[in-house]
Design a protein around this motif. Structure first.
Motif, PDB file in Angstrom:
ATOM      1  N   ALA A   8       6.508  16.847  55.997  1.00 29.16           N
ATOM      2  CA  ALA A   8       6.072  16.517  54.639  1.00 29.16           C
ATOM      3  C   ALA A   8       6.112  17.742  53.748  1.00 29.16           C
ATOM      4  O   ALA A   8       6.416  17.653  52.548  1.00 29.16           O
ATOM      5  N   GLU A   9       5.826  18.902  54.313  1.00 26.38           N
ATOM      6  CA  GLU A   9       5.877  20.154  53.537  1.00 26.38           C
ATOM      7  C   GLU A   9       7.294  20.462  53.078  1.00 26.38           C
ATOM      8  O   GLU A   9       7.489  21.216  52.128  1.00 26.38           O
ATOM      9  N   GLU A  10       8.283  19.891  53.740  1.00 26.45           N
ATOM     10  CA  GLU A  10       9.682  20.100  53.351  1.00 26.45           C
ATOM     11  C   GLU A  10      10.225  18.902  52.579  1.00 26.45           C
ATOM     12  O   GLU A  10      11.439  18.785  52.372  1.00 26.45           O
ATOM     13  N   GLY A  11       9.326  18.006  52.182  1.00 28.41           N
ATOM     14  CA  GLY A  11       9.729  16.871  51.363  1.00 28.41           C
ATOM     15  C   GLY A  11      10.288  15.704  52.134  1.00 28.41           C
ATOM     16  O   GLY A  11      10.915  14.810  51.547  1.00 28.41           O
ATOM     17  N   ILE A  12      10.081  15.689  53.452  1.00 23.54           N
ATOM     18  CA  ILE A  12      10.601  14.600  54.282  1.00 23.54           C
ATOM     19  C   ILE A  12       9.415  13.880  54.905  1.00 23.54           C
ATOM     20  O   ILE A  12       8.611  14.482  55.626  1.00 23.54           O
ATOM     21  N   ARG A  13       9.299  12.584  54.609  1.00 23.42           N
ATOM     22  CA  ARG A  13       8.152  11.818  55.096  1.00 23.42           C
ATOM     23  C   ARG A  13       8.580  10.887  56.219  1.00 23.42           C
ATOM     24  O   ARG A  13       9.519  10.103  56.080  1.00 23.42           O
ATOM     25  N   ILE A  14       7.886  11.040  57.340  1.00 23.49           N
ATOM     26  CA  ILE A  14       8.182  10.213  58.500  1.00 23.49           C
ATOM     27  C   ILE A  14       6.875   9.647  59.066  1.00 23.49           C
ATOM     28  O   ILE A  14       5.783  10.110  58.716  1.00 23.49           O
ATOM     29  N   HIS A  15       7.029   8.669  59.943  1.00 25.92           N
ATOM     30  CA  HIS A  15       5.889   8.166  60.690  1.00 25.92           C
ATOM     31  C   HIS A  15       6.258   8.238  62.168  1.00 25.92           C
ATOM     32  O   HIS A  15       7.188   7.583  62.631  1.00 25.92           O
ATOM     33  N   ALA A  16       5.537   9.098  62.914  1.00 24.97           N
ATOM     34  CA  ALA A  16       5.790   9.263  64.345  1.00 24.97           C
ATOM     35  C   ALA A  16       4.856   8.364  65.130  1.00 24.97           C
ATOM     36  O   ALA A  16       3.658   8.306  64.844  1.00 24.97           O
ATOM     37  N   ASN A  17       5.394   7.659  66.117  1.00 24.63           N
ATOM     38  CA  ASN A  17       4.547   6.736  66.870  1.00 24.63           C
ATOM     39  C   ASN A  17       4.572   7.006  68.367  1.00 24.63           C
ATOM     40  O   ASN A  17       3.884   7.906  68.838  1.00 24.63           O
ATOM     41  N   GLU A  18       5.362   6.291  69.135  1.00 30.85           N
ATOM     42  CA  GLU A  18       5.225   6.375  70.590  1.00 30.85           C
ATOM     43  C   GLU A  18       5.880   7.615  71.209  1.00 30.85           C
ATOM     44  O   GLU A  18       6.847   8.158  70.698  1.00 30.85           O
ATOM     45  N   HIS A  19       5.291   8.005  72.322  1.00 34.70           N
ATOM     46  CA  HIS A  19       5.812   9.109  73.120  1.00 34.70           C
ATOM     47  C   HIS A  19       6.950   8.566  73.977  1.00 34.70           C
ATOM     48  O   HIS A  19       6.764   7.661  74.784  1.00 34.70           O
ATOM     49  N   ILE A  20       8.158   9.125  73.821  1.00 38.34           N
ATOM     50  CA  ILE A  20       9.317   8.566  74.526  1.00 38.34           C
ATOM     51  C   ILE A  20       9.909   9.504  75.579  1.00 38.34           C
ATOM     52  O   ILE A  20      10.841   9.134  76.287  1.00 38.34           O
ATOM     53  N   GLY A  21       9.370  10.708  75.686  1.00 38.40           N
ATOM     54  CA  GLY A  21       9.922  11.606  76.712  1.00 38.40           C
ATOM     55  C   GLY A  21       9.453  13.031  76.563  1.00 38.40           C
ATOM     56  O   GLY A  21       8.808  13.395  75.571  1.00 38.40           O
ATOM     57  N   ASP A  22       9.775  13.840  77.565  1.00 38.74           N
ATOM     58  CA  ASP A  22       9.443  15.263  77.556  1.00 38.74           C
ATOM     59  C   ASP A  22      10.702  16.060  77.867  1.00 38.74           C
ATOM     60  O   ASP A  22      11.619  15.567  78.529  1.00 38.74           O
ATOM     61  N   ALA A  23      10.713  17.293  77.407  1.00 40.27           N
ATOM     62  CA  ALA A  23      11.860  18.166  77.666  1.00 40.27           C
ATOM     63  C   ALA A  23      11.361  19.605  77.748  1.00 40.27           C
ATOM     64  O   ALA A  23      10.231  19.914  77.350  1.00 40.27           O
ATOM     65  N   GLN A  24      12.224  20.457  78.264  1.00 36.85           N
ATOM     66  CA  GLN A  24      11.862  21.865  78.379  1.00 36.85           C
ATOM     67  C   GLN A  24      13.074  22.727  78.063  1.00 36.85           C
ATOM     68  O   GLN A  24      14.202  22.397  78.433  1.00 36.85           O
ATOM     69  N   HIS A  25      12.818  23.825  77.353  1.00 41.67           N
ATOM     70  CA  HIS A  25      13.883  24.788  77.073  1.00 41.67           C
ATOM     71  C   HIS A  25      13.378  26.159  77.487  1.00 41.67           C
ATOM     72  O   HIS A  25      12.344  26.615  77.020  1.00 41.67           O
ATOM     73  N   VAL A  26      14.115  26.818  78.389  1.00 39.48           N
ATOM     74  CA  VAL A  26      13.678  28.096  78.952  1.00 39.48           C
ATOM     75  C   VAL A  26      14.473  29.238  78.339  1.00 39.48           C
ATOM     76  O   VAL A  26      15.713  29.249  78.393  1.00 39.48           O
ATOM     77  N   PHE A  27      13.766  30.173  77.747  1.00 38.93           N
ATOM     78  CA  PHE A  27      14.356  31.404  77.250  1.00 38.93           C
ATOM     79  C   PHE A  27      13.953  32.531  78.217  1.00 38.93           C
ATOM     80  O   PHE A  27      13.202  32.304  79.161  1.00 38.93           O
ATOM     81  N   THR A  28      14.420  33.739  77.963  1.00 40.75           N
ATOM     82  CA  THR A  28      14.032  34.871  78.802  1.00 40.75           C
ATOM     83  C   THR A  28      12.535  35.127  78.697  1.00 40.75           C
ATOM     84  O   THR A  28      11.857  35.371  79.691  1.00 40.75           O
TER      85      THR A  28
END
Length: 369
Positions: A294-314
């Motif tokens: 919303a701070e960037e002018g984009i309005r969304i509505h987030a609802n259900e949890h559909i998954g998890d992910a992981q990204h590994v950096f050093t």
């Protein structure tokens, strides 16, 4: 046997072994310094088996320094996609452009000049100079330090710069005259294939007879290395925003900033959540990503949890909770923003970190079934 004889034995037996056992790797079929340079950059923190197809595709598309120098960065990153550590690709292209502009497209064979190129440290400089130009320069990486620590039973902490500097002096003194290219590759090969980190194959080692670490029964204790700090865990919530109307079948994505982590790559919108309890609760995570967009002018509505992910950096690990979301109204995204609607047709035109490539690939496959 004195120290001089011991070193001579090591070098002689190692080279004899390498000439019989060396792997047939694509970058070993050429002494082209550009190809050797590319391979060494790709091999940083990446397994050989992973690098081979990337190397072949990369040099097929950018066969010379000049081809890489004039290529759009987005295309270079696209050919690097999946290898990770994308600053390596950017630094490589930047340095290649310098070689074209300053050295007429010829990779310099002077240590000072090679070392001044962006992204080239002591190891890579040594690898280029020794393998491409057969100069007696050491190329000391983790594999080499492990081999030398065990063979000479050295107890210095290999995480310390002073130890690396000492190893470079030792390694340089082991290089037989006129054999720098094969010797350095043999040393790397021994560390990669035989003198491995956790389970060294001492019976098949060509220099086991005089290996002090093995003789003293300390081959699994060495090398000594201070444990690095564990990577910082960062909790994030991402929104998979599905388009409607003219954007039906597409997903809202954004481009990362010009500089910094994963610079200019594309991703699902996501935000860091400081509190673990809030992160684990779908409603709280949804509010976090809604507020951020919303701070960037984009309005969304987030609802259900559909998954998890992981990204590994050093130094970081992102744990990402993915929420399904819809855009309010028409879901219009202004051209002046870094956001776009992307569908399966356009997907391959963009460069993605692995975690978001996987998430979106799985999403588009499901939607097409």
């Amino acid at each position: 046997m004195n120290q001089i004889e011991n070193k001579l034995y090591f070098s002689t037996e190692l080279l004899r072994w390498y000439q019989k056992e060396r792997r047939d790797l694509p970058w070993r079929r050429s002494r082209d310094p550009y190809h050797i340079w590319v391979s060494e950059i790709m091999l940083q923190q990446t397994r050989v088996d992973t690098v081979i197809p990337y190397f072949n595709r990369f040099v097929d598309r950018f066969p010379t320094l000049e081809h890489l120098a004039i290529a759009p960065e987005e295309e270079v990153l696209k050919h690097w996609e999946g290898l990770g550590y994308y600053s390596r690709a950017r630094n490589l292209q930047s340095a290649v452009r310098e070689v074209v502009e300053q050295y007429g497209g010829q990779v310099p064979n002077q240590k000072k000049k090679v070392s001044s190129l962006k992204g080239i440290g002591p190891y890579t400089a040594g690898a280029i100079l020794s393998i491409a130009y057969n100069q007696p320069e050491p190329a000391v990486d983790g594999n080499v330090m492990r081999v030398l620590s065990r063979y000479f039973c050295l107890e210095d902490d290999i995480a310390r710069p002073s130890t690396r500097a000492g190893m470079e002096i030792l390694a340089q003194g082991l290089i037989p005259e006129g054999e720098a290219a094969d010797f350095n590759q043999a040393l790397m090969e021994l560390g990669a294939m035989v003198c491995t980190p956790k389970s060294p194959s001492c019976p098949s080692c060509p220099v086991m007879k005089l290996c002090l670490g093995r003789i003293e029964g300390r081959e699994k204790e060495l090398p000594v290395k201070t444990k690095a700090k564990p990577p910082k865990l960062v909790l994030r919530v991402a929104a998979l925003v599905e388009g409607t109307g003219v954007n039906a079948g597409k997903v809202l994505v954004r481009q990362r900033p010009e500089t910094g982590l994963l610079a200019r790559m594309w991703e699902l919108p996501h935000v860091e959540v400081q509190d673990k309890a809030s992160w684990e609760l779908t409603s709280s995570g949804g509010k976090s990503i809604e507020s951020a967009l919303a701070e960037e002018g984009i309005r969304i509505h987030a609802n259900e949890h559909i998954g998890d992910a992981q990204h590994v950096f050093t130094h970081l690990v992102w744990n990402i909770k993915v929420l399904a979301a819809v855009a309010e109204g028409e879901g219009y995204v202004e051209e002046r923003t870094s956001y776009k609607w992307v569908g399966p047709v356009e997907f391959e035109n963009y460069v993605w970190p692995n975690v978001f490539r996987k998430l979106l690939t799985e999403y588009f496959v499901r939607e097409m079934i």
